[in-house]
Design an enzyme around this catalytic site. Structure first.
Site, mmCIF file in Angstrom:
data_model
loop_
_atom_site.group_PDB
_atom_site.id
_atom_site.type_symbol
_atom_site.label_atom_id
_atom_site.label_comp_id
_atom_site.label_asym_id
_atom_site.label_seq_id
_atom_site.Cartn_x
_atom_site.Cartn_y
_atom_site.Cartn_z
ATOM 1 N N GLY A 29 8.561 26.170 -35.001
ATOM 2 C CA GLY A 29 8.737 25.751 -35.998
ATOM 3 C C GLY A 29 10.417 25.879 -36.444
ATOM 4 O O GLY A 29 10.912 25.400 -37.749
ATOM 5 N N SER A 30 11.311 25.269 -35.437
ATOM 6 C CA SER A 30 12.848 24.870 -35.118
ATOM 7 C C SER A 30 13.511 23.693 -35.951
ATOM 8 O O SER A 30 13.971 23.605 -36.948
ATOM 9 C CB SER A 30 13.500 24.519 -34.359
ATOM 10 O OG SER A 30 13.217 24.361 -33.413
ATOM 11 N N ASN A 31 12.432 22.536 -36.464
ATOM 12 C CA ASN A 31 12.732 21.787 -37.117
ATOM 13 C C ASN A 31 11.741 21.663 -38.245
ATOM 14 O O ASN A 31 12.516 21.480 -39.108
ATOM 15 C CB ASN A 31 12.204 20.434 -36.077
ATOM 16 C CG ASN A 31 12.747 20.003 -34.905
ATOM 17 O OD1 ASN A 31 13.428 19.282 -35.248
ATOM 18 N ND2 ASN A 31 12.181 20.269 -33.474
ATOM 19 N N MET A 107 1.359 20.133 -32.346
ATOM 20 C CA MET A 107 0.894 18.731 -30.374
ATOM 21 C C MET A 107 -0.901 19.352 -30.735
ATOM 22 O O MET A 107 -1.196 19.730 -29.800
ATOM 23 C CB MET A 107 1.038 20.566 -29.525
ATOM 24 C CG MET A 107 2.723 21.088 -29.829
ATOM 25 S SD MET A 107 3.759 19.194 -29.627
ATOM 26 C CE MET A 107 4.445 19.702 -28.008
ATOM 27 N N HIS A 126 10.127 13.656 -31.566
ATOM 28 C CA HIS A 126 10.156 13.640 -30.546
ATOM 29 C C HIS A 126 11.594 13.849 -29.459
ATOM 30 O O HIS A 126 12.025 13.312 -29.375
ATOM 31 C CB HIS A 126 9.188 12.206 -29.987
ATOM 32 C CG HIS A 126 8.711 12.559 -28.451
ATOM 33 N ND1 HIS A 126 7.693 13.630 -27.955
ATOM 34 C CD2 HIS A 126 9.453 12.084 -27.170
ATOM 35 C CE1 HIS A 126 7.684 12.487 -26.613
ATOM 36 N NE2 HIS A 126 8.364 12.366 -26.203
ATOM 37 N N ASP A 162 3.008 9.216 -29.643
ATOM 38 C CA ASP A 162 4.328 8.099 -30.067
ATOM 39 C C ASP A 162 4.826 7.288 -29.577
ATOM 40 O O ASP A 162 6.364 7.140 -29.346
ATOM 41 C CB ASP A 162 5.241 9.798 -28.654
ATOM 42 C CG ASP A 162 4.770 10.873 -28.623
ATOM 43 O OD1 ASP A 162 4.466 11.494 -29.388
ATOM 44 O OD2 ASP A 162 4.459 11.577 -27.515
ATOM 45 N N GLU A 191 17.744 17.348 -32.281
ATOM 46 C CA GLU A 191 16.430 16.945 -33.145
ATOM 47 C C GLU A 191 16.829 17.173 -34.631
ATOM 48 O O GLU A 191 16.183 16.959 -35.353
ATOM 49 C CB GLU A 191 15.710 17.733 -32.451
ATOM 50 C CG GLU A 191 14.557 17.506 -31.101
ATOM 51 C CD GLU A 191 13.319 17.667 -30.573
ATOM 52 O OE1 GLU A 191 12.784 18.604 -31.686
ATOM 53 O OE2 GLU A 191 13.382 18.298 -29.279
HETATM 54 C C1 GAR Z 1 10.176 20.218 -30.689
HETATM 55 O O1 GAR Z 1 11.141 19.749 -28.967
HETATM 56 C C2 GAR Z 1 9.074 18.685 -30.766
HETATM 57 O O2 GAR Z 1 10.271 17.172 -30.789
HETATM 58 C C3 GAR Z 1 8.426 19.287 -29.825
HETATM 59 O O3 GAR Z 1 8.038 20.241 -29.986
HETATM 60 C C4 GAR Z 1 8.897 20.783 -30.154
HETATM 61 C C5 GAR Z 1 8.483 21.502 -31.821
HETATM 62 O O4 GAR Z 1 9.874 22.284 -31.095
HETATM 63 N N1 GAR Z 1 7.794 18.189 -30.037
HETATM 64 C C6 GAR Z 1 6.973 16.594 -29.545
HETATM 65 O O5 GAR Z 1 7.404 16.687 -27.762
HETATM 66 C C7 GAR Z 1 6.362 16.258 -29.302
HETATM 67 N N2 GAR Z 1 5.413 15.018 -28.805
HETATM 68 P P1 GAR Z 1 9.985 23.153 -32.801
HETATM 69 O O6 GAR Z 1 8.238 23.890 -32.781
HETATM 70 O O7 GAR Z 1 10.832 24.202 -31.855
HETATM 71 O O8 GAR Z 1 10.571 22.112 -33.735
#
Ligand code: GAR
Length: 220
Positions: A29-31, A107, A126, A162, A191
């Site tokens: 969940g960092s995004n 995911m 992505h 994607d 990101e």
């Molecule tokens: C992130 O790097 C995001 O870009 C990727 O999953 C990670 C989630 O990190 N998403 C994909 O690969 C989607 N195709 P987060 O949970 O720390 O946000």
């Protein structure tokens, strides 16, 4: 000249109205947290988080959302038909009057019904410069391929993996000292900037999509 059928316009009729985000996540969940922080710091003045939904019970992002006092929902997807699971998500998002759905490390593929329920209203981040390296472990794919430039892509979601129209990308050089882990960490920094910027642009409503091309209007 493009035909009008290929043009989609931003839907925000009143730019002063807050756009309500529905965040979908499966893990860390960092995004999501970067978006939440930017909202808190008034760097995303047009948006608020309406609900954070996880499909994984022990997703750290879900606990973090609860700690922030945000509305949350858990719909465990494992073992459920995609269409049934997605109907629950659609009902939850509609119940929270969500304007924009933001996939933030969600995911799981979305059903065509889900895509159709929020036309041009689903965003994703992505960790590659699409169309290179779609799918899982994009950073490792890029590293193994030996690319010299990597990055991330904020894009609309369509029925293909994607694949939807690109809102913006941020690029970084791949360093000789990088391994896949350090590369992924540096892409993640980008990101966190890119996703909020893309949300701000879309939330402004000041854009149009011509074919695959996302075009920001001047006064956004
Ligand atoms: C992130 O790097 C995001 O870009 C990727 O999953 C990670 C989630 O990190 N998403 C994909 O690969 C989607 N195709 P987060 O949970 O720390 O946000």
């Amino acid at each position: 000249m493009k035909s009008s059928a290929s043009i989609a316009m931003g839907k925000t009729s009143n730019p002063n109205q807050l756009q309500r985000l529905g965040i979908l996540l499966s893990g860390r969940g960092s995004n999501f947290l970067a978006i939440a922080r930017n909202i808190r710091e008034n760097k995303l003045p047009n948006v608020e988080i309406a609900v954070v939904i996880s499909n994984v019970a022990d997703a750290a992002g879900l606990s973090a959302a609860k700690d922030l006092g945000l509305p949350t929902a858990l719909y465990v997807s494992k073992g459920r038909p995609r269409a049934d699971h997605d109907q629950d998500l659609i009902a939850c998002l509609r119940g929270h009057k969500v304007d924009l759905v933001c996939l933030a490390g969600y995911m799981r593929l979305l059903s065509p019904e889900f895509i159709a329920a929020f036309p041009n209203r689903i965003l994703n981040i992505h960790p590659s410069l699409l169309p290179a390296f779609p799918g899982l472990d994009a950073q490792q794919q890029a590293f193994d391929y030996g690319v010299k430039v990597a990055g991330c892509t904020a894009h609309f979601v369509d029925e293909h993996l994607d694949h939807g129209a690109i809102i913006l990308q941020r690029a970084i050089p791949v360093l000789e000292s990088d391994d896949a882990h350090s590369l992924a960490s540096r892409i993640l920094v980008e990101e966190h900037i890119a996703y909020s910027e893309a949300i701000a642009r879309v939330a402004s409503g000041e854009y149009e999509i011509q074919g695959r091309r996302y075009l920001q209007r001047a006064n956004a």
